[in-house]
Design an enzyme around this catalytic site. Structure first.
Site, PDB file in Angstrom:
ATOM      1  N   HIS A   1      -8.345   8.473  -0.204  1.00 51.43           N
ATOM      2  CA  HIS A   1      -8.294   7.512   0.899  1.00 51.43           C
ATOM      3  C   HIS A   1      -9.457   7.696   1.877  1.00 51.43           C
ATOM      4  CE1 HIS A   1      -6.254   5.058   4.102  1.00 51.43           C
ATOM      5  NE2 HIS A   1      -5.750   4.449   3.039  1.00 51.43           N
TER       6      HIS A   1
ATOM      7  N   HIS B   1      -6.007   2.531  -4.824  1.00 48.98           N
ATOM      8  CA  HIS B   1      -6.227   2.660  -3.383  1.00 48.98           C
ATOM      9  C   HIS B   1      -7.070   3.896  -3.079  1.00 48.98           C
ATOM     10  CE1 HIS B   1      -5.557   1.342   0.625  1.00 48.98           C
ATOM     11  NE2 HIS B   1      -4.633   2.219   0.965  1.00 48.98           N
TER      12      HIS B   1
ATOM     13  N   ASP C   1       0.848  -1.188   0.000  1.00 52.74           N
ATOM     14  CA  ASP C   1       0.000   0.000   0.000  1.00 52.74           C
ATOM     15  C   ASP C   1       0.884   1.238   0.000  1.00 52.74           C
ATOM     16  OD1 ASP C   1      -2.182  -1.633   0.028  1.00 52.74           O
ATOM     17  OD2 ASP C   1      -2.981  -0.940   1.953  1.00 52.74           O
TER      18      ASP C   1
ATOM     19  N   HIS D   1       3.263  -2.054   4.046  1.00 47.03           N
ATOM     20  CA  HIS D   1       3.201  -0.631   3.731  1.00 47.03           C
ATOM     21  C   HIS D   1       4.609  -0.137   3.411  1.00 47.03           C
ATOM     22  CE1 HIS D   1      -0.676  -1.099   5.764  1.00 47.03           C
ATOM     23  NE2 HIS D   1      -1.055  -0.005   5.130  1.00 47.03           N
TER      24      HIS D   1
END
Length: 261
Positions: free
Chosen positions: A125, A121, A70, A219
């Site tokens: 967000h 993504h 991510d 991440h």
């Protein structure tokens, strides 16, 4: 007159209950894998996800791992991660936000040029369960268009829901837009940049949860992840694991009994 007031109140109540804010939502979670036993999201989610072709693990009979990352913002470690993937010949999927596309375009181009998947993504967000269908579509379209402009990548197939928050409505909207939800079956608390615990900790967290068919989430803001990734992949290889792409996984899911030529 009283009947009209009651009827209006009932209509308002029904409309409010049908709004996104009142729809049941989920925070992605699962029972972690241990000693090679696969992670499990529980009966309810295991039944729900296939309706929307959403996945969180691959074939648990095969020692294959799917590496996903991510990318909400750049913290100086993504290039190192890409170097490690190149060293091991391992494909990855990088789920990017609008902020990442605007601030680290050269890294997104490198991801695509080196054969990795660039996934969605969302642009800002948000918690998608709290916004309208139109907002969800806009969030996804902006990322897709910006990625195509940067990399030449045509289309975008994979979505990782921001914050791991979702419901059936958000999955339905995304599916209509051509997206597969990609959840994960292996992760640890790695995203807090001022609470890093060292490469050895990251390595051990991954290795103790590893299982066949794992979709690993890391991440890229994590210093620990960047420093541990080479040893993680090396030790997984020693255990007989190979690394594959989400594209290969989805082909396998859709054509489980395909003919081999």
């Amino acid at each position: 007159m009283k009947k009209k007031v009651i009827l209006s109140a009932l209509i308002c109540l029904i409309c409010s209950l049908a709004s996104p804010a009142f729809a049941e939502s989920y925070n992605w979670g699962f029972n972690k894998g241990k000693n090679g036993t696969p992670a499990d999201a529980g009966e309810k989610l295991n039944e729900m996800l296939p309706e929307y072709e959403a996945i969180y693990k691959g074939d648990t009979r095969k020692k294959v791992v799917y590496l996903t990352f991510d990318n909400g913002y750049e913290n100086g470690y993504t290039a190192q991660i890409l170097d490690v993937l190149k060293k091991h010949g391992a494909p990855g999927a990088f789920f990017v936000t609008g902020h990442y596309l605007k601030t680290a375009p050269e890294l997104v181009v490198r991801m695509a040029n080196e054969g990795h998947i660039v996934g969605n993504h969302s642009w800002n967000h948000p918690d998608m369960t709290s916004v309208t269908d139109d907002v969800i579509r806009t969030e996804l379209e902006r990322v897709k268009e910006a990625t195509e402009k940067l990399t030449g990548q045509k289309g975008m197939n994979y979505l990782r829901p921001p914050r791991g928050v979702f419901n059936e409505r958000t999955m339905r909207v995304a599916k209509k837009e051509g997206y597969y939800h990609i959840f994960w079956s292996l992760a640890y608390k790695d995203w807090i940049v001022d609470q890093q615990k060292g490469a050895a900790f990251a390595h051990d967290e991954v290795l103790k949860q590893i299982h066949p068919g794992a979709i690993l989430l890391l991440h890229t803001v994590s210093k620990d992840n960047a420093e541990a990734l080479d040893s993680i992949l090396t030790d997984l290889e020693k255990q007989g694991y190979t690394f594959s792409s989400l594209d290969a996984l989805m082909i396998e899911k859709q054509l489980p009994n395909r003919m081999l030529y």
